[in-house]
Design an enzyme around this catalytic site. Structure first.
Site, PDB file in Angstrom:
ATOM      1  CG  HIS A 136      -1.152  -8.138  20.191  1.00 49.08           C
ATOM      2  ND1 HIS A 136      -1.651  -7.721  21.402  1.00 49.08           N
ATOM      3  CD2 HIS A 136      -1.801  -7.401  19.257  1.00 49.08           C
ATOM      4  CE1 HIS A 136      -2.563  -6.772  21.206  1.00 49.08           C
ATOM      5  NE2 HIS A 136      -2.673  -6.558  19.915  1.00 49.08           N
ATOM      6  CE  LYS A 140       0.765  -4.498  20.755  1.00 49.99           C
ATOM      7  NZ  LYS A 140       0.883  -3.334  19.865  1.00 49.99           N
TER       8      LYS A 140
END
Ligand SMILES: NC(=O)c1ccc[n+]([C@@H]2O[C@H](COP(=O)([O-])OP(=O)(O)OC[C@H]3O[C@@H](n4cnc5c(N)ncnc54)[C@H](OP(=O)(O)O)[C@@H]3O)[C@@H](O)[C@H]2O)c1
Length: 241
Positions: A136, A140
């Site tokens: 990600h 995140k």
């Protein structure tokens, strides 16, 4: 037309949903948001201001608002689809007890993520040796992702044979249900998850990725259709596929 009140409609996911519902049989009758926004729809910043009624309350707001929003929607006789994260198990139990129409909690609207979990469960019966890698962007906060944790738990439930013993240590990933999970957080990378299975002289890799929030729209549409067919609380997109 099925009427929708959208909570969190100006967030990243909410804006994709506004776009995705535009040419469908779902009519957004108003948006509940943290702040005022210019919009073609009525915008409310508190639940008390809501003047419209709707068939479904669709919540993609924030962990801080999702539970009280759901209680409000129950009181106002609506089915509910919850995409926002943050409900505790106790809150889910309370909503289940209070529900009179369908309530669908969908931790992941991505069809490819849900299908990957199903395929991984199938493969786990034959390939007990498995590791997960998820990628990600650096914003995140949680690691590993909720989807990776859920994937590991589902795989662990389906394994018939035990995995081979391997070494431990920081470089071997975090063990979730005894499955190593590796989380990469890198700028320029898209949200992606791969599940690597290893067998005798053969390999199987399942990979899914989403490149924008629009990827969630087909799952949102299936959730809206699905919630109207249930009259209790269900969790997961797969429960209405
Ligand atoms: N289920 C899935 O597949 C999936 C996928 C992605 C994200 N999510 C979850 O969905 C939620 C939203 O994600 P996001 O990336 O769109 O977040 P985001 O961009 O931060 O958007 C959150 C929105 O919530 C609004 N908000 C704040 N207070 C509110 C209130 N009292 N009532 C209603 N809305 C309020 C904010 O409004 P203002 O802009 O007016 O301040 C903001 O637009 C998060 O919980 C996230 O984890 C779920």
């Amino acid at each position: 037309m099925t009427k929708i009140i959208l909570a969190g409609g100006f967030g990243k996911l909410g804006l994709a949903i506004q776009e995705g519902l535009a040419a469908t049989n779902y009519e957004i009758v108003g948006i509940l948001s943290g702040h005022n926004h210019e919009s073609q729809y009525p915008v409310w910043t508190t639940r008390d201001q809501i003047t419209e009624t709707a068939d479904i309350f669709l919540d993609v707001s924030t962990p801080a608002t999702v539970f009280e929003n759901a209680q409000w929607a129950i009181k106002h006789d609506m089915a509910i689809v919850i995409g926002a994260t943050g409900l505790t198990e106790a809150q889910v139990t309370q909503l289940r007890d209070q529900s009179e129409h369908g309530i669908l909690i969908v931790p992941n609207f991505s069809l490819s993520a849900v299908l990957l979990m199903q395929f991984a469960q199938q493969a786990a019966k034959y390939f007990p040796d498995v590791e997960i890698v998820e990628t990600h962007n650096p914003k995140k906060i949680d690691a590993p992702s909720g989807t990776a944790v859920q994937t590991a738990k589902l795989i662990a439930n389906e394994r018939i044979n035990s995995a081979q013993k391997t070494s431990y240590g920081e470089a071997r990933g975090q063990r979730v249900s005894d499955i190593p999970v590796h989380a990469l957080r890198l700028p320029g990378y898209i949200a992606q998850q791969s599940v690597y299975f290893g067998g005798i002289d053969e390999q199987l890799t399942l990979t899914q990725s989403t490149t924008s929030r629009l990827a969630f729209v087909p799952g949102v549409l299936r959730s809206l259709a699905g919630v109207e067919k249930i009259n209790d609380l269900k969790i997961g997109l797969d429960s209405v596929l």
